[in-house]
Write a protein that holds these residues in place. Structure first.
Motif, PDB file in Angstrom:
ATOM      1  N   ALA A 562       0.825  -1.205   0.000  1.00  0.00           N
ATOM      2  CA  ALA A 562       0.000   0.000   0.000  1.00  0.00           C
ATOM      3  C   ALA A 562       0.862   1.259   0.000  1.00  0.00           C
ATOM      4  O   ALA A 562       0.641   2.182  -0.795  1.00  0.00           O
ATOM      5  CB  ALA A 562      -0.929  -0.007   1.211  1.00  0.00           C
ATOM      6  N   SER A 563       1.867   1.280   0.883  1.00  0.00           N
ATOM      7  CA  SER A 563       2.723   2.461   0.932  1.00  0.00           C
ATOM      8  C   SER A 563       3.516   2.618  -0.353  1.00  0.00           C
ATOM      9  O   SER A 563       3.804   3.744  -0.786  1.00  0.00           O
ATOM     10  CB  SER A 563       3.664   2.374   2.133  1.00  0.00           C
ATOM     11  N   VAL A 566       1.307   4.266  -2.961  1.00  0.00           N
ATOM     12  CA  VAL A 566       1.166   5.700  -2.684  1.00  0.00           C
ATOM     13  C   VAL A 566       2.406   6.442  -3.175  1.00  0.00           C
ATOM     14  O   VAL A 566       2.317   7.507  -3.808  1.00  0.00           O
ATOM     15  CB  VAL A 566       0.952   5.937  -1.176  1.00  0.00           C
ATOM     16  N   LYS A 567       3.587   5.866  -2.897  1.00  0.00           N
ATOM     17  CA  LYS A 567       4.829   6.498  -3.342  1.00  0.00           C
ATOM     18  C   LYS A 567       4.907   6.539  -4.856  1.00  0.00           C
ATOM     19  O   LYS A 567       5.368   7.544  -5.445  1.00  0.00           O
ATOM     20  CB  LYS A 567       6.017   5.719  -2.768  1.00  0.00           C
ATOM     21  N   GLU A 569       2.407   6.734  -6.958  1.00  0.00           N
ATOM     22  CA  GLU A 569       1.504   7.785  -7.456  1.00  0.00           C
ATOM     23  C   GLU A 569       2.125   9.168  -7.271  1.00  0.00           C
ATOM     24  O   GLU A 569       2.063  10.023  -8.185  1.00  0.00           O
ATOM     25  CB  GLU A 569       0.167   7.700  -6.730  1.00  0.00           C
ATOM     26  N   GLU A 570       2.719   9.388  -6.082  1.00  0.00           N
ATOM     27  CA  GLU A 570       3.352  10.690  -5.835  1.00  0.00           C
ATOM     28  C   GLU A 570       4.474  10.944  -6.826  1.00  0.00           C
ATOM     29  O   GLU A 570       4.601  12.048  -7.392  1.00  0.00           O
ATOM     30  CB  GLU A 570       3.899  10.732  -4.401  1.00  0.00           C
ATOM     31  N   ALA A 619       0.008   2.928 -10.903  1.00  0.00           N
ATOM     32  CA  ALA A 619      -0.226   4.300 -10.453  1.00  0.00           C
ATOM     33  C   ALA A 619      -0.991   5.095 -11.512  1.00  0.00           C
ATOM     34  O   ALA A 619      -1.907   5.866 -11.183  1.00  0.00           O
ATOM     35  CB  ALA A 619       1.107   4.972 -10.134  1.00  0.00           C
ATOM     36  N   ASP A 622      -4.647   4.172 -11.455  1.00  0.00           N
ATOM     37  CA  ASP A 622      -5.325   4.756 -10.294  1.00  0.00           C
ATOM     38  C   ASP A 622      -5.517   6.258 -10.462  1.00  0.00           C
ATOM     39  O   ASP A 622      -6.557   6.815 -10.058  1.00  0.00           O
ATOM     40  CB  ASP A 622      -4.516   4.475  -9.022  1.00  0.00           C
ATOM     41  N   THR A 626      -9.086   8.358 -10.512  1.00  0.00           N
ATOM     42  CA  THR A 626      -9.402   9.443  -9.581  1.00  0.00           C
ATOM     43  C   THR A 626      -9.361  10.813 -10.253  1.00  0.00           C
ATOM     44  O   THR A 626      -9.421  11.840  -9.551  1.00  0.00           O
ATOM     45  CB  THR A 626      -8.414   9.422  -8.408  1.00  0.00           C
TER      46      THR A 626
END
Length: 651
Positions: A562-563, A566-567, A569-570, A619, A622, A626
């Motif tokens: 999960a982390s 997130v990384k 995507e950033e 990423a 996703d 969004t």
């Protein structure tokens, strides 16, 4: 005047065995039975199994019985006719049972404390030699058979088993037979005038080959006073109950634990007392008959409403349950042993293992594939990674037993096809009960299990003994194994029967993994958790070999997935903004030479955080979902192009 066999046995310090006396030869220990003496027409017939000079043996006998020293020169001159008649008579006697005991092969001289027992066929010819060897923890037995040259060689005969003292069993076919556990006890009872026998192989030695020899016989079983002795008695009963005329059992009074009939006589009990007890011995009653009327021990659930629900216990939470045995398979050279050693160090040092926290406590590692130096090298790298010393590991309870080049068998198959445990298993079981390790590593299955890997019954029996080991330790048992070629190709990681999957409560499989572009990466491994009876299954970890051990590949395992996303995507958003500012257009189309995930994976920021092309692809999906990125068209209306842009940013 010659002595009788019993008198001769007393004089020579030996014992009567059939039509001969077995006694120590000249210069041998009192327990030795290297010399056979029989009664001839007017002289003794002597034979040395140890190859001692026959003249020395004759002098030794004469000295012990108080006879004048034998002098061959005093014998009358030979008569050729008489010699011919004696040779003819000897050739004729060679076919008689009473004479065949002379035809024994030579054996090596017994060492101090050793004893030997010879099994004969119905015609009296030697068939099996059992050598009793004292050890530090008791004794061991080795079987020998005759080779083509008539010499004893290590290993049991290939033919069927025969009972001890078979010729006497046949000769006195109307007498009651005393069945004991061990040749020593059979000889002791025979010397007292009884008809006694046993089987080779100890408490597990009875097999169907022996049953027919007791057809229509009255049998009294005299068991040793311990659990193996009772087990032997039940094996004998189950074998001969359909053929014997009667089966009784004589459990001698006053025996201490592990004592036998010889100990009973050594304690001062007499033969007359033994005969009285034998006459009143009861019929044998097997344990199962006694238990037929016993009620089943049902689990009483009526009061569970008022009891707290117990928590499940884990050696490693959601990975390895406590008090259970599991299988860890993988191709040779993939790194199973290193990963297993890492787990044991993590238990002992209270450190994490591949992202999970094992229960702290001692650990055992039995390694049959590497020597002490190799294990030292591997442990040094692991200790350095965890920041601990070897003294820390020793104080914490890490026990390592290197068994390379030694017998590492824990379970073996008997002649009857059942599985029995070895002395090593018993030692391990005792140590597990004393030390209570949180994990016991058995490396590997092929060295620990001397059975048939495709026999479901044997597989489950082996697993049962591993389960018993886990319960004694109140920890986990992990058996390392190699998959078959079929197991590798199918991806199951199994070898032999599918019972291996069902017999164990948890199962792991280590295999090679591929890097970017589906190309093999020799440093990558995938650890699949194929079975977890009490937790999540189907999970996997990607590991990378570095500095002598395997560590999770950053972001590839489910533990930090999960982390990592997130990384990714950033970083995708940051790189898209930078590329846009540098007028470097990227595309969402995988066939485009400017495909964004491919371009971004090459950047230094991506390499720093080990973000790969598949991570950027996830990423991008996703971010589209969004509505944080979009596709923008640009160029001439007649020939437009498309590019990825951050939503809300105008160009």
């Amino acid at each position: 005047m010659m002595l009788s066999l019993p008198q001769l046995a007393v004089a020579l310090g030996g014992e009567v065995s059939g039509n001969q006396v077995l006694a120590p030869g000249p210069g041998h220990s009192p327990k030795d039975r290297s010399m056979s003496v029989k009664l001839g027409t007017d002289d003794y017939i002597v034979h040395s199994f140890a190859g001692d000079d026959w003249k020395l043996c004759r002098d030794h006998i004469d000295e012990r019985v108080g006879a004048p020293k034998w002098n061959p020169q005093a014998a009358p001159k030979s008569d050729p006719i008489a010699n011919m008649r004696r040779r003819a008579a000897k050739a004729e006697r060679a076919y008689n049972l009473e004479e065949t005991f002379d035809m024994k092969p030579k054996v090596e001289k017994l060492r101090e404390g050793q004893e030997e027992y010879i099994y004969h066929l119905a015609d009296g010819s030697p068939y099996l030699r059992v050598l009793r060897i004292p050890t530090e923890d008791g004794k061991t037995f080795r079987p020998f058979h005759l080779d083509d040259r008539g010499e004893w060689v290590l290993g049991a005969p290939k033919g069927p088993k025969v009972p001890y003292r078979l010729p006497e069993l046949l000769k006195y076919n109307g007498a009651t037979v005393l069945l004991v556990e061990g040749e020593k006890d059979a000889d002791r009872l025979t010397a007292l005038g009884h008809l006694a026998t046993t089987s080779s192989g100890g408490a597990q030695g009875w097999c169907d080959d022996l049953n027919a020899h007791f057809t229509d016989r009255d049998v009294i079983i005299v068991p040793d006073n311990d659990e193996p002795g009772e087990g032997y008695a039940h094996s004998v009963f189950e074998g001969i109950k359909r053929v014997a005329a009667s089966i009784k059992v004589l459990r001698l009074p006053g025996l201490a634990h592990k004592q036998d009939v010889s100990d009973w006589f050594d304690a001062g009990n007499t033969n007359d007392e033994f005969i009285d007890l034998a006459r009143s011995a009861p019929e044998f009653q097997p344990k199962q008959d006694k238990q037929k009327s016993a009620k089943l021990p049902w689990f009483d659930i009526s009061s569970l409403d008022h009891r707290p629900i117990p928590e499940r216990q884990w050696a490693i939470r959601d990975r390895v349950p406590l008090k259970q045995a599991g299988l860890f398979s993988g191709e040779g050279g993939t790194g199973k042993s290193i990963i297993e050693l890492m787990k044991n160090v993590a238990h002992v040092a209270g450190k994490d293992w591949l992202g999970s926290m094992p229960e702290p406590g001692p650990a055992f590692y039995l390694g049959a594939e590497d020597d002490k130096d190799e294990i030292h090298i591997r442990l040094a790298a692991i200790a350095k990674h965890y920041g601990v010393t070897f003294k820390d590991l020793s104080d914490g309870g890490l026990h390592v037993l290197p068994l390379l080049g030694e017998d590492a068998t824990l379970c073996a198959v008997t002649r009857g096809g059942s599985i029995e445990v070895t002395g090593l298993y018993k030692q391990l079981l005792e140590a597990a009960g004393d030390i209570k390790p949180k994990n016991i590593s058995i490396d590997t299955l092929s060295r620990a299990f001397a059975g048939n890997e495709i026999d479901r019954v044997q597989v489950y029996a082996f697993a049962m003994h591993m389960q018993a080991l886990a319960k004694a330790a109140e920890g986990s048992v992990t058996v390392l194994s190699h998959p078959s070629l079929q197991g590798i190709n199918s991806g199951t990681g199994l070898s032999g029967s599918t019972a291996w999957h069902g017999a164990f409560r948890f199962r792991q499989y280590l295999k090679g993994a591929k890097g970017d572009g589906e190309q093999p990466d020799n440093d990558l491994r995938e650890l699949e958790f194929k079975k977890n009876q009490y937790g999540p299954r189907g999970d996997s970890l990607i590991l990378r070999y570095q500095a002598g051990l395997f560590l999770p590949e950053a972001g590839v395992s489910s533990l930090d997935k999960a982390s990592r996303l997130v990384k990714a995507e950033e970083l995708f958003m940051d790189l898209l903004r930078r590329f846009t500012g540098e007028s470097r257009n990227v595309s969402d189309k995988a066939t485009s030479p400017t495909y964004a995930p491919t371009a971004f994976a090459k950047e230094e920021e991506a390499k720093k955080f080990r973000i790969k092309k598949p991570d950027f692809e996830q990423a991008m999906r996703d971010l589209f979902r969004t509505a944080r990125i979009r596709v923008e068209e640009y160029g001439r209306p007649s020939r437009p192009y498309s590019r990825l842009v951050v939503e809300g940013v105008e160009r």
